[in-house]
Design a protein around this motif. Structure first.
Motif, PDB file in Angstrom:
ATOM      1  N   PHE A  26       0.825  -1.200   0.000  1.00  0.00           N
ATOM      2  CA  PHE A  26       0.000   0.000   0.000  1.00  0.00           C
ATOM      3  C   PHE A  26       0.869   1.264   0.000  1.00  0.00           C
ATOM      4  O   PHE A  26       0.616   2.211  -0.738  1.00  0.00           O
ATOM      5  N   THR A  27       1.929   1.241   0.831  1.00  0.00           N
ATOM      6  CA  THR A  27       2.839   2.394   0.913  1.00  0.00           C
ATOM      7  C   THR A  27       3.555   2.600  -0.418  1.00  0.00           C
ATOM      8  O   THR A  27       3.688   3.733  -0.893  1.00  0.00           O
ATOM      9  N   THR A  28       4.002   1.495  -1.022  1.00  0.00           N
ATOM     10  CA  THR A  28       4.699   1.579  -2.311  1.00  0.00           C
ATOM     11  C   THR A  28       3.770   2.151  -3.384  1.00  0.00           C
ATOM     12  O   THR A  28       4.165   3.001  -4.176  1.00  0.00           O
ATOM     13  N   LEU A  29       2.507   1.703  -3.372  1.00  0.00           N
ATOM     14  CA  LEU A  29       1.520   2.198  -4.333  1.00  0.00           C
ATOM     15  C   LEU A  29       1.285   3.692  -4.152  1.00  0.00           C
ATOM     16  O   LEU A  29       1.220   4.432  -5.129  1.00  0.00           O
ATOM     17  N   CYS A  30       1.166   4.130  -2.889  1.00  0.00           N
ATOM     18  CA  CYS A  30       0.929   5.552  -2.605  1.00  0.00           C
ATOM     19  C   CYS A  30       2.096   6.396  -3.102  1.00  0.00           C
ATOM     20  O   CYS A  30       1.896   7.429  -3.734  1.00  0.00           O
ATOM     21  N   LEU A  31       3.320   5.949  -2.817  1.00  0.00           N
ATOM     22  CA  LEU A  31       4.508   6.682  -3.249  1.00  0.00           C
ATOM     23  C   LEU A  31       4.584   6.727  -4.768  1.00  0.00           C
ATOM     24  O   LEU A  31       4.909   7.759  -5.352  1.00  0.00           O
ATOM     25  N   LEU A  32       4.256   5.609  -5.413  1.00  0.00           N
ATOM     26  CA  LEU A  32       4.289   5.529  -6.870  1.00  0.00           C
ATOM     27  C   LEU A  32       3.269   6.486  -7.482  1.00  0.00           C
ATOM     28  O   LEU A  32       3.578   7.205  -8.435  1.00  0.00           O
ATOM     29  N   MET A  33       2.057   6.526  -6.914  1.00  0.00           N
ATOM     30  CA  MET A  33       1.008   7.420  -7.415  1.00  0.00           C
ATOM     31  C   MET A  33       1.425   8.881  -7.275  1.00  0.00           C
ATOM     32  O   MET A  33       1.233   9.675  -8.187  1.00  0.00           O
ATOM     33  N   ARG A  34       2.031   9.231  -6.131  1.00  0.00           N
ATOM     34  CA  ARG A  34       2.487  10.595  -5.911  1.00  0.00           C
ATOM     35  C   ARG A  34       3.585  10.966  -6.904  1.00  0.00           C
ATOM     36  O   ARG A  34       3.609  12.075  -7.434  1.00  0.00           O
ATOM     37  N   TYR A  35       4.482  10.018  -7.171  1.00  0.00           N
ATOM     38  CA  TYR A  35       5.572  10.244  -8.123  1.00  0.00           C
ATOM     39  C   TYR A  35       5.013  10.462  -9.528  1.00  0.00           C
ATOM     40  O   TYR A  35       5.420  11.386 -10.232  1.00  0.00           O
ATOM     41  N   VAL A  36       4.045   9.627  -9.919  1.00  0.00           N
ATOM     42  CA  VAL A  36       3.425   9.738 -11.246  1.00  0.00           C
ATOM     43  C   VAL A  36       2.694  11.070 -11.379  1.00  0.00           C
ATOM     44  O   VAL A  36       2.810  11.745 -12.406  1.00  0.00           O
ATOM     45  N   GLN A  37       1.966  11.465 -10.326  1.00  0.00           N
ATOM     46  CA  GLN A  37       1.241  12.739 -10.354  1.00  0.00           C
ATOM     47  C   GLN A  37       2.202  13.904 -10.502  1.00  0.00           C
ATOM     48  O   GLN A  37       1.946  14.851 -11.242  1.00  0.00           O
ATOM     49  N   ARG A  38       3.340  13.843  -9.807  1.00  0.00           N
ATOM     50  CA  ARG A  38       4.339  14.906  -9.880  1.00  0.00           C
ATOM     51  C   ARG A  38       4.927  14.994 -11.282  1.00  0.00           C
ATOM     52  O   ARG A  38       5.115  16.081 -11.831  1.00  0.00           O
ATOM     53  N   MET A  39       5.212  13.829 -11.872  1.00  0.00           N
ATOM     54  CA  MET A  39       5.761  13.790 -13.228  1.00  0.00           C
ATOM     55  C   MET A  39       4.746  14.355 -14.229  1.00  0.00           C
ATOM     56  O   MET A  39       5.100  15.143 -15.102  1.00  0.00           O
ATOM     57  N   LEU A  40       3.476  13.974 -14.089  1.00  0.00           N
ATOM     58  CA  LEU A  40       2.424  14.485 -14.970  1.00  0.00           C
ATOM     59  C   LEU A  40       2.285  15.990 -14.816  1.00  0.00           C
ATOM     60  O   LEU A  40       2.108  16.705 -15.799  1.00  0.00           O
TER      61      LEU A  40
END
Length: 52
Positions: A26-40
């Motif tokens: 869950f933590t990895t998914l949250c971090l990944l989503m935040r990273y993707v949002q930042r990149m977008l």
């Protein structure tokens, strides 16, 4: 008696490890989503700069 305690302990241990792996996932998914949002967000900013 001892076998029963060991059985309960092993069940609790597997449940704890399953819970721990779920939390890690869950933590990895949250971090990944935040990273993707930042990149977008960065890509959108760059596109806006290119258009103007």
């Amino acid at each position: 008696m001892l076998g029963q305690v060991f059985l309960i302990f092993s069940q609790v241990n597997t449940t704890a490890s399953w819970l721990w792996s779920f939390v890690v996932l869950f933590t990895t998914l949250c971090l990944l989503m935040r990273y993707v949002q930042r990149m977008l967000h960065l890509v959108k900013q760059r596109r806006n700069q290119d258009e103007s």
